[in-house]
Write an enzyme that holds these catalytic residues in place. Sequence first.
Site, PDB file in Angstrom:
ATOM      1  CG  ASP A   1      35.665  10.400  35.488  1.00  0.00           C
ATOM      2  OD1 ASP A   1      34.500  10.825  35.679  1.00  0.00           O
ATOM      3  OD2 ASP A   1      36.393   9.999  36.409  1.00  0.00           O
TER       4      ASP A   1
ATOM      5  CB  SER B   1      31.317   4.630  39.258  1.00  0.00           C
ATOM      6  OG  SER B   1      32.452   4.881  40.060  1.00  0.00           O
ATOM      7  CB  CYS B   2      35.930   6.468  37.760  1.00  0.00           C
ATOM      8  SG  CYS B   2      35.376   6.859  39.414  1.00  0.00           S
ATOM      9  CG  PHE B   3      38.925   4.346  34.129  1.00  0.00           C
ATOM     10  CD1 PHE B   3      39.278   5.316  35.055  1.00  0.00           C
ATOM     11  CD2 PHE B   3      39.767   3.262  33.970  1.00  0.00           C
ATOM     12  CE1 PHE B   3      40.431   5.210  35.804  1.00  0.00           C
ATOM     13  CE2 PHE B   3      40.927   3.139  34.715  1.00  0.00           C
ATOM     14  CZ  PHE B   3      41.256   4.102  35.638  1.00  0.00           C
TER      15      PHE B   3
END
Length: 414
Positions: A262, A257-259
């Site tokens: 983001d 859900s991040c890299f």
Amino acid sequence: MKIAIIGTGYVGLTSGVCFASKGHSVKCIDVIEEKVDLINSGKSPIFEEGMDELLTDVLGKGLLKATLDAKNAINEAEVVFLCVGTPSSDDGKINLDYIKSAAKTISENLNNHKVIVVKSTVVPGTTINVVKPILEESGKSFGICMNPEFLKEGSAIKDFLNGDRIVLGVDSKNTEEIMRNVYTNFPQEIFITNPTTAEMIKYASNSLLATKISFANEIGNVCKKLGIDSYDVMDGVGLDKRLSRSFLNSGAGFGGSCFPKDVKALLHKGLEVGEPMTLLKSVLKVNDEQPLRLIELLKKHINPEGKNIGILGLAFKKGTDDIREAPSLIIIDELLKLKANIFAFDPKAMEHIKKLYPNINLMNNAQEVVDNVDVVMIVTDWDDFKNPELYSGKIVIDGRRIKTNAEVYEGICW
Ligand code: NAD
């Protein structure tokens, strides 16, 4: 201290349980009743090592309660954390709808001076230019802090309680003091800065970690062609303390859900200010193509059409049930396009995959997958898959460098 946390996902629930374990009195707010009920019954809606035990402990001590009642929880709190999601829009731009709506909820229920903490990952400028003006509509006094979260899914509790640093982007000395009290019993070094710098520290950190992975994959792809084992290469590279061995494992690419979101959000922010960020664009390109390399390796050995193909590992990495942007999704989509029959298993992510792909064959364990297929593709390095005998007599296409006794073995970057 009395703490309210808005959003009880991976970050909000971990924060809540960990703050409660340090003796704070925590109210976890969410809009999903099912999540609130699960948490209050001692069952975590997410899979994280040690979460159920710690949750049961803090519930038993009366230090944590989940609730739908934002008003009461905010009214009682001295510090309110924003931990809602900040997903990508279709063009990669950060979607701040949840942040704005949660900030509005706080603004409508501010009753006395509190510190409002943005813990969600937000692009530089969001805390001061988006969240603060919404809170100011209340006409009440508040302090504001941007406190990015660096936990990794799979080791969230350990990272939260014992990570490398706590970054506090504060608006005043008073806010800093209150935030230092929140983190009194934490061993991490505290880095004090302003909210906008704190926001950028989070993006720079995630982008650099993603860059290391894509770099390792690019080197690994060349290693594969040259008959070199990229893990041996990175073992040698990582001995240099300036570089560090971590995040240099080549494989099927990063997800979660991040890299991906983001890096996309930072790229978008860069474009807004006239900086095209060529390096980060390439990081995403390498990553998007990496799972498809497994399909190319598969095609070297078999035409997938009408064949039974196994996928071991669906979560984006081991230790989590999260399938957001997982390489497995790209692989499943491609195999379905190629008309293969898919047999898949993951120790924790089956419920999520069932919702997305109700028509693939979801098996009860790794052995059942192997028993049904001609070729096994290893996509997540769960310990359940680390039995070399499991693969005897099979063709294995490995994206995570698992040792096997396969008849034919093909590693992605080794
Ligand atoms: P998530 O999607 O797992 O959880 C978000 C929760 O917020 C959901 O339970 C949702 O129902 C709830 N919510 C949404 N709007 C709400 C509202 N108005 N009031 C109350 N609850 C509301 O998200 P996550 O993975 O925990 O991520 C949260 C933030 O932390 C994101 O910005 C993310 O980038 C960042 N982050 C995530 C991780 C990670 O590993 N997941 C690590 C570091 C930072």
